[in-house]
Design an enzyme around this catalytic site. Sequence first.
Site, mmCIF file in Angstrom:
data_model
loop_
_atom_site.group_PDB
_atom_site.id
_atom_site.type_symbol
_atom_site.label_atom_id
_atom_site.label_comp_id
_atom_site.label_asym_id
_atom_site.label_seq_id
_atom_site.Cartn_x
_atom_site.Cartn_y
_atom_site.Cartn_z
ATOM 1 N N ASP A 90 0.843 -1.196 0.000
ATOM 2 C CA ASP A 90 0.000 0.000 0.000
ATOM 3 C C ASP A 90 0.880 1.248 0.000
ATOM 4 O O ASP A 90 1.699 1.437 0.896
ATOM 5 C CB ASP A 90 -0.915 -0.018 1.226
ATOM 6 C CG ASP A 90 -1.991 1.056 1.149
ATOM 7 O OD1 ASP A 90 -2.313 1.498 0.025
ATOM 8 O OD2 ASP A 90 -2.508 1.444 2.203
ATOM 9 N N HIS A 95 -3.323 13.792 1.762
ATOM 10 C CA HIS A 95 -3.428 12.804 2.842
ATOM 11 C C HIS A 95 -2.141 12.779 3.669
ATOM 12 O O HIS A 95 -2.191 12.737 4.908
ATOM 13 C CB HIS A 95 -3.716 11.427 2.231
ATOM 14 C CG HIS A 95 -3.795 10.318 3.235
ATOM 15 N ND1 HIS A 95 -4.798 10.229 4.177
ATOM 16 C CD2 HIS A 95 -2.975 9.252 3.458
ATOM 17 C CE1 HIS A 95 -4.607 9.149 4.923
ATOM 18 N NE2 HIS A 95 -3.507 8.550 4.526
ATOM 19 N N GLU A 97 -10.414 3.842 4.530
ATOM 20 C CA GLU A 97 -9.534 4.648 3.673
ATOM 21 C C GLU A 97 -9.987 4.466 2.236
ATOM 22 O O GLU A 97 -10.041 3.337 1.736
ATOM 23 C CB GLU A 97 -8.066 4.237 3.825
ATOM 24 C CG GLU A 97 -7.448 4.776 5.107
ATOM 25 C CD GLU A 97 -5.946 4.593 5.202
ATOM 26 O OE1 GLU A 97 -5.305 5.392 5.905
ATOM 27 O OE2 GLU A 97 -5.412 3.657 4.590
ATOM 28 N N GLU A 129 -9.402 4.228 -1.358
ATOM 29 C CA GLU A 129 -8.220 3.954 -2.180
ATOM 30 C C GLU A 129 -8.641 3.258 -3.469
ATOM 31 O O GLU A 129 -9.753 2.762 -3.608
ATOM 32 C CB GLU A 129 -7.251 3.003 -1.442
ATOM 33 C CG GLU A 129 -6.736 3.553 -0.131
ATOM 34 C CD GLU A 129 -5.417 2.938 0.303
ATOM 35 O OE1 GLU A 129 -4.662 2.426 -0.562
ATOM 36 O OE2 GLU A 129 -5.144 2.969 1.517
ATOM 37 N N ASP A 167 -8.872 0.385 2.681
ATOM 38 C CA ASP A 167 -7.832 -0.071 3.614
ATOM 39 C C ASP A 167 -8.304 0.291 5.032
ATOM 40 O O ASP A 167 -7.891 1.292 5.609
ATOM 41 C CB ASP A 167 -6.508 0.628 3.270
ATOM 42 C CG ASP A 167 -5.369 0.213 4.195
ATOM 43 O OD1 ASP A 167 -5.451 -0.864 4.804
ATOM 44 O OD2 ASP A 167 -4.393 0.980 4.293
ATOM 45 N N ARG A 174 -7.180 3.457 14.027
ATOM 46 C CA ARG A 174 -6.247 4.576 14.208
ATOM 47 C C ARG A 174 -5.559 4.579 15.559
ATOM 48 O O ARG A 174 -4.430 5.071 15.670
ATOM 49 C CB ARG A 174 -6.985 5.906 14.011
ATOM 50 C CG ARG A 174 -7.581 6.084 12.621
ATOM 51 C CD ARG A 174 -6.538 5.958 11.531
ATOM 52 N NE ARG A 174 -7.108 6.262 10.221
ATOM 53 C CZ ARG A 174 -6.435 6.139 9.093
ATOM 54 N NH1 ARG A 174 -5.185 5.690 9.097
ATOM 55 N NH2 ARG A 174 -7.003 6.419 7.942
ATOM 56 N N GLN A 215 -2.895 1.844 15.271
ATOM 57 C CA GLN A 215 -1.868 2.329 14.325
ATOM 58 C C GLN A 215 -0.950 3.373 14.963
ATOM 59 O O GLN A 215 0.283 3.289 14.857
ATOM 60 C CB GLN A 215 -2.563 2.940 13.101
ATOM 61 C CG GLN A 215 -1.608 3.499 12.053
ATOM 62 C CD GLN A 215 -2.334 4.227 10.916
ATOM 63 O OE1 GLN A 215 -3.559 4.230 10.836
ATOM 64 N NE2 GLN A 215 -1.575 4.837 10.035
ATOM 65 N N LYS A 236 -3.861 -2.282 10.488
ATOM 66 C CA LYS A 236 -4.313 -2.361 9.097
ATOM 67 C C LYS A 236 -4.596 -3.789 8.630
ATOM 68 O O LYS A 236 -5.349 -3.991 7.682
ATOM 69 C CB LYS A 236 -3.217 -1.803 8.162
ATOM 70 C CG LYS A 236 -2.779 -0.386 8.459
ATOM 71 C CD LYS A 236 -3.584 0.601 7.639
ATOM 72 C CE LYS A 236 -3.030 2.001 7.784
ATOM 73 N NZ LYS A 236 -3.817 2.951 7.009
ATOM 74 N N THR A 275 -8.951 -5.794 4.440
ATOM 75 C CA THR A 275 -8.876 -4.817 3.357
ATOM 76 C C THR A 275 -9.898 -5.272 2.323
ATOM 77 O O THR A 275 -9.883 -6.441 1.929
ATOM 78 C CB THR A 275 -7.461 -4.809 2.727
ATOM 79 O OG1 THR A 275 -6.502 -4.606 3.762
ATOM 80 C CG2 THR A 275 -7.322 -3.728 1.670
ATOM 81 N N GLU A 294 -9.030 12.220 8.812
ATOM 82 C CA GLU A 294 -8.917 13.586 8.286
ATOM 83 C C GLU A 294 -10.243 14.344 8.405
ATOM 84 O O GLU A 294 -10.266 15.511 8.779
ATOM 85 C CB GLU A 294 -8.496 13.544 6.812
ATOM 86 C CG GLU A 294 -7.096 13.020 6.583
ATOM 87 C CD GLU A 294 -6.829 12.797 5.097
ATOM 88 O OE1 GLU A 294 -6.482 13.754 4.409
ATOM 89 O OE2 GLU A 294 -6.985 11.644 4.624
#
Length: 421
Positions: free
Chosen positions: A130, A137, A203, A205, A237, A241, A244, A257, A261, A368
Site C-alpha cells: 500500500d 493525505h 480509507e 483507495e 484499507d 487509528r 496504528q 491495518k 482490506t 482527516e
Amino acid sequence: MVLKSFVDVHPDSHFPIQNLPFGVFRPTETSPARPGVAIGDYVLDLSAVSSAGLFDGPILKDSDCFCQPNLNKFLALGRPAWKEARVTLQKILSSTEPVLRDNVALREKSLFPMSKLEMLLPTAIGDYTDFFSSLHHAKNCGTIFRGPQNPVPLNWFHLPIAYHGRASSIVVSGTDIIRPRGQGHPSGNSPPYFGPTQKLDFELEMAAVVGPGNELGKPIEVNDAAEHIFGLVLMNDWSARDIQAWEYVPLGPFLGKSFGTTISPWIVTLDALEPFACAAPEQDPKPLPYLAEKVSKNYDIALEVHITPSGQKDSSVVTRSNFKNLYWTLTQQLAHHTINGCNLRPGDLLGTGTISGPEPESLGCLLELTWNGQNALSLNGITRKFLEDGDEVTITGVCKGEEYNVGFGTCSGKVAPAPCP
Ligand SMILES: O=C(O)/C=C/C(=O)CC(=O)CC(=O)O
Ligand SMILES: [Ca+2]
Ligand SMILES: [Mg+2]
C-alpha cells in the site's frame, strides 16, 4: 457511431460494452468459480465463451486461462492477450454480431443476471503493498500523528513511500469486517490499554492489479511499467487509528491495518480507462532518472464514499474525491517497487494510498474528516467520529463520458462487533 451491445445497458450503467471489467463469480453456491466480464446488469461467463471456441485469436485460442478459478493465468499472459480478449468480447457482445446474440442456447449458458450470482476475489493475491501517494493525505496524517512542524517527511517528494500490507486478509466487497482488538495509548506517560479499537476508520483507495511481473533481480523500467498493470479496483484499507498510532513507530503500519482490506470485484482494465487518462501533477523536485517518465498519466475517476449508519436505511455521502489527486503515478509506484530487484507476480495488488483531495469535502478517511475525532460528522442527523458496529461503508468510482460511463461498481463492507474477550 458509438459501439452498442445487444445486451440492454442503461445509460447510467457502469458496465457498457466500452468497459467490460473482469471478475470471478459463481452462478450458484455449489458451482465452480470462473472468470466473467460485466455487461449492463449481466455477467458473461468466459469459461462458456472459451468452451464454445469463440476466443479464436492466436494467443487465446488454445489457452485454458478462462477455465480457472481466478484470473492469474490470464494476467500472466500480458497486454497482447488482454487486448485480444477485449477485441473478441467487444465483437461477440456488439449489437451487429449474431454469433452470441442469435444463439439462444449459448446465451442461456453464458449470460447470468448479476443480481443472482456471487462475486469472489478476482485473483489469488500473493502480495499486497500500500502506497501513500496523495500529498493532501500525507500532509494531514503527518500533522495529526506527528505535529504541524514538517508534516510531510523530506523523502516523500523523492520516492513513493509504501508499507507491505497483508494479502491474506483481503476480502471481496460485501464481506463483513470484524472490529479488531489491540493496544492503544491514550497520551503522555499513561499505560497502554487493550480492547476493541475505539477509532475504526475507512480509507478511500484504488489498487493496481499486476500483470506478468518480473524476475527476481530484474527491475521494471518506469516507461514499460504500464505493460505490467492489468487494471484497477476500488479498495478500502480499513484502519484502526488508535492501534496504528501506538504501534507504527518505527516500522510502520502492522495490526492497525492487517485485520481486513476490501476490494471491489470488478477489475477495470487500463484499456477501458484510456479515454479518461489525464496528465498527472507536475512534480517538483524532479524525480531521480529511474522515476522520470516520458508520459506521466493519471485517470479522471470520480470517487465517493457513502456511510449507512447502523440501523438506518439511507446512506450519506461523506466524501467526494478523484483518482487524479494522486501525486505519484501507478507506473512510478510499480517501477519503484521493483528497482531493488524485488519481483512482482501476476495478481499482486498495489494500493495507491488514501486518495484525499485539497478540499475539506474531498478527504479520504475519517481521521482527516473529523481531525482524529475532534469534530463529529453529521450523517442525516446521526453523528460519527469513527465507525460504529453495524455501519456500512461503500466506495464508488466512475469515469463519466459524454456517451457512456466506465465505472467500478461498488466496494462495501459492514462493521461487525469485536469478538467477546
Ligand atoms: O502518516 C502515517 O503515519 C500513515 C498514514 C497511513 O494511514 C498509511 C497508509 O495506509 C497510507 C495511505 O493510505 O495513504
Ligand atoms: Ca492505506
Ligand atoms: Mg487494510
